[in-house]
Design a protein around this motif. Structure first.
Motif, mmCIF file in Angstrom:
data_model
loop_
_atom_site.group_PDB
_atom_site.id
_atom_site.type_symbol
_atom_site.label_atom_id
_atom_site.label_comp_id
_atom_site.label_asym_id
_atom_site.label_seq_id
_atom_site.Cartn_x
_atom_site.Cartn_y
_atom_site.Cartn_z
ATOM 1 N N LEU A 168 27.434 17.974 46.276
ATOM 2 C CA LEU A 168 26.550 18.150 45.119
ATOM 3 C C LEU A 168 25.157 18.633 45.501
ATOM 4 C CD1 LEU A 168 27.393 15.004 42.955
ATOM 5 C CD2 LEU A 168 27.944 17.386 42.433
ATOM 6 N N LYS A 169 24.596 18.059 46.563
ATOM 7 C CA LYS A 169 23.211 18.343 46.908
ATOM 8 C C LYS A 169 23.025 19.624 47.722
ATOM 9 C CE LYS A 169 21.041 13.778 46.721
ATOM 10 N NZ LYS A 169 19.873 14.223 45.942
ATOM 11 N N ALA A 206 19.456 23.685 47.599
ATOM 12 C CA ALA A 206 20.265 23.449 48.795
ATOM 13 C C ALA A 206 19.382 23.083 49.982
ATOM 14 C CB ALA A 206 21.108 24.686 49.112
ATOM 15 N N GLN A 207 18.271 23.783 50.135
ATOM 16 C CA GLN A 207 17.346 23.469 51.226
ATOM 17 C C GLN A 207 16.737 22.084 51.049
ATOM 18 O OE1 GLN A 207 16.830 25.231 54.068
ATOM 19 N NE2 GLN A 207 18.477 26.557 53.326
ATOM 20 N N ASP A 208 16.446 21.712 49.809
ATOM 21 C CA ASP A 208 15.949 20.357 49.542
ATOM 22 C C ASP A 208 16.984 19.315 49.967
ATOM 23 O OD1 ASP A 208 13.643 21.440 48.469
ATOM 24 O OD2 ASP A 208 14.240 21.111 46.374
ATOM 25 N N VAL A 223 19.304 19.649 52.284
ATOM 26 C CA VAL A 223 19.372 19.591 53.742
ATOM 27 C C VAL A 223 18.217 18.751 54.290
ATOM 28 C CG1 VAL A 223 19.228 20.950 55.861
ATOM 29 C CG2 VAL A 223 20.611 21.781 53.950
ATOM 30 N N LYS A 224 17.041 18.960 53.744
ATOM 31 C CA LYS A 224 15.868 18.180 54.193
ATOM 32 C C LYS A 224 16.069 16.696 53.910
ATOM 33 C CE LYS A 224 10.833 17.913 53.678
ATOM 34 N NZ LYS A 224 9.643 18.482 52.990
ATOM 35 N N TRP A 225 16.602 16.385 52.747
ATOM 36 C CA TRP A 225 16.894 14.991 52.377
ATOM 37 C C TRP A 225 17.879 14.367 53.362
ATOM 38 C CZ3 TRP A 225 21.813 13.330 50.635
ATOM 39 C CH2 TRP A 225 21.859 12.040 50.111
ATOM 40 N N LEU A 226 18.932 15.107 53.706
ATOM 41 C CA LEU A 226 19.948 14.583 54.605
ATOM 42 C C LEU A 226 19.415 14.465 56.028
ATOM 43 C CD1 LEU A 226 22.898 13.674 54.897
ATOM 44 C CD2 LEU A 226 23.494 16.075 55.332
ATOM 45 N N ASP A 227 18.545 15.374 56.414
ATOM 46 C CA ASP A 227 17.998 15.350 57.771
ATOM 47 C C ASP A 227 17.378 13.993 58.096
ATOM 48 O OD1 ASP A 227 17.069 17.053 60.208
ATOM 49 O OD2 ASP A 227 15.240 16.039 59.524
ATOM 50 N N ALA A 228 16.622 13.447 57.168
ATOM 51 C CA ALA A 228 15.994 12.146 57.413
ATOM 52 C C ALA A 228 17.023 11.023 57.484
ATOM 53 C CB ALA A 228 14.973 11.856 56.313
ATOM 54 N N LEU A 229 18.090 11.135 56.718
ATOM 55 C CA LEU A 229 19.070 10.057 56.635
ATOM 56 C C LEU A 229 19.984 9.971 57.852
ATOM 57 C CD1 LEU A 229 20.106 10.371 52.889
ATOM 58 C CD2 LEU A 229 18.656 8.616 53.909
ATOM 59 N N ILE A 230 20.164 11.080 58.579
ATOM 60 C CA ILE A 230 21.082 11.041 59.722
ATOM 61 C C ILE A 230 20.347 10.863 61.045
ATOM 62 C CG2 ILE A 230 22.837 12.387 58.512
ATOM 63 C CD1 ILE A 230 22.057 14.764 60.347
ATOM 64 N N ALA A 231 19.073 10.572 60.994
ATOM 65 C CA ALA A 231 18.328 10.322 62.230
ATOM 66 C C ALA A 231 18.977 9.171 63.004
ATOM 67 C CB ALA A 231 16.877 9.986 61.915
ATOM 68 N N LEU A 240 19.258 27.853 58.591
ATOM 69 C CA LEU A 240 18.827 26.472 58.731
ATOM 70 C C LEU A 240 17.345 26.438 59.097
ATOM 71 C CD1 LEU A 240 21.853 25.010 60.709
ATOM 72 C CD2 LEU A 240 21.345 24.710 58.288
ATOM 73 N N ASP A 241 16.611 25.569 58.459
ATOM 74 C CA ASP A 241 15.189 25.408 58.736
ATOM 75 C C ASP A 241 15.029 24.648 60.053
ATOM 76 O OD1 ASP A 241 12.501 24.775 58.819
ATOM 77 O OD2 ASP A 241 12.382 24.147 56.718
#
Length: 205
Positions: free
Chosen positions: A102-103, A139-141, A143-151, A182-183
């Protein structure tokens, strides 16, 4: 069984899933560019939605939609586990798969369809070119959201590769190839991406 395959991230999800499990299923190539999926016999006998992939079972039943196909294959071929060995693990994998779909995956894909893919998709479906930039940003938002969660962890849903990783990788890798890179600021996602890309299943098919 028979697997109806084509280009695109959706079939790649199932191809990677089968490769991780060591499953080999006879494959029928569907000419997506030529519109074979949008006309008979495919949309009459295989998938009335006119989409790929699809899995034809031994009894003639056909399953479409990537998560449904992968869920079926997980039940038929449970080793190695890619969705979960317990109810809690399966729920967790399904939760993360739905979140990334979804995100990230849905807005990324439609952002492509309504922009770079417009000429291809406009004769085939309703397109909203005015929405393309906003969908790519969503979509970029995501990815950024997920980036913090998989640290601090190797994979999205925990310590091992699951369907959630396969889905996200197939779509992000597609995005990279169609102008949605990818950023580099998302360092956790980049490390995860390279980790999954190095797996043999990423080159399957």
């Amino acid at each position: 069984m028979k697997f109806y395959n084509s280009i695109g991230p959706n079939p790649r999800v199932v191809t990677m899933f089968m490769a991780e499990k060591g499953i080999e299923i006879p494959t029928v190539a569907v000419d997506l560019r030529g519109g074979e999926n949008r006309r008979a016999p495919y949309n009459a006998d295989v998938n009335p939605a006119g989409q790929t992939p699809a899995l034809e079972l031994d009894n003639g039943t056909t399953i479409a939609e990537i998560t449904a196909i992968c869920e079926y294959l997980e039940e038929r071929f449970p080793d190695p586990v890619l969705i979960g060995a317990t109810a809690e693990e399966r729920a967790n994998t399904r939760m993360w798969t739905r979140r990334v779909d979804l995100k990230i995956c849905e807005p990324l894909t439609n952002g492509f369809r309504y922009a770079e893919g417009l000429a291809f998709f406009e004769p085939r479906m309703r397109v909203l070119p005015e929405a393309a930039a906003g969908l790519k940003a969503l979509a970029q938002d995501g990815v950024k959201w997920l980036d913090a969660l998989i640290a601090g962890r190797d994979f999205i849903a925990g310590d091992t590769l699951t369907l959630a990783d396969i889905v996200l990788f197939a779509f992000l890798d597609f995005g990279v190839s169609v102008g949605q890179p990818l950023d580099p600021a998302n360092a956790n996602i980049l490390r995860w991406y390279e980790r999954v890309k190095a797996r043999p299943s990423a080159s399957a098919g």
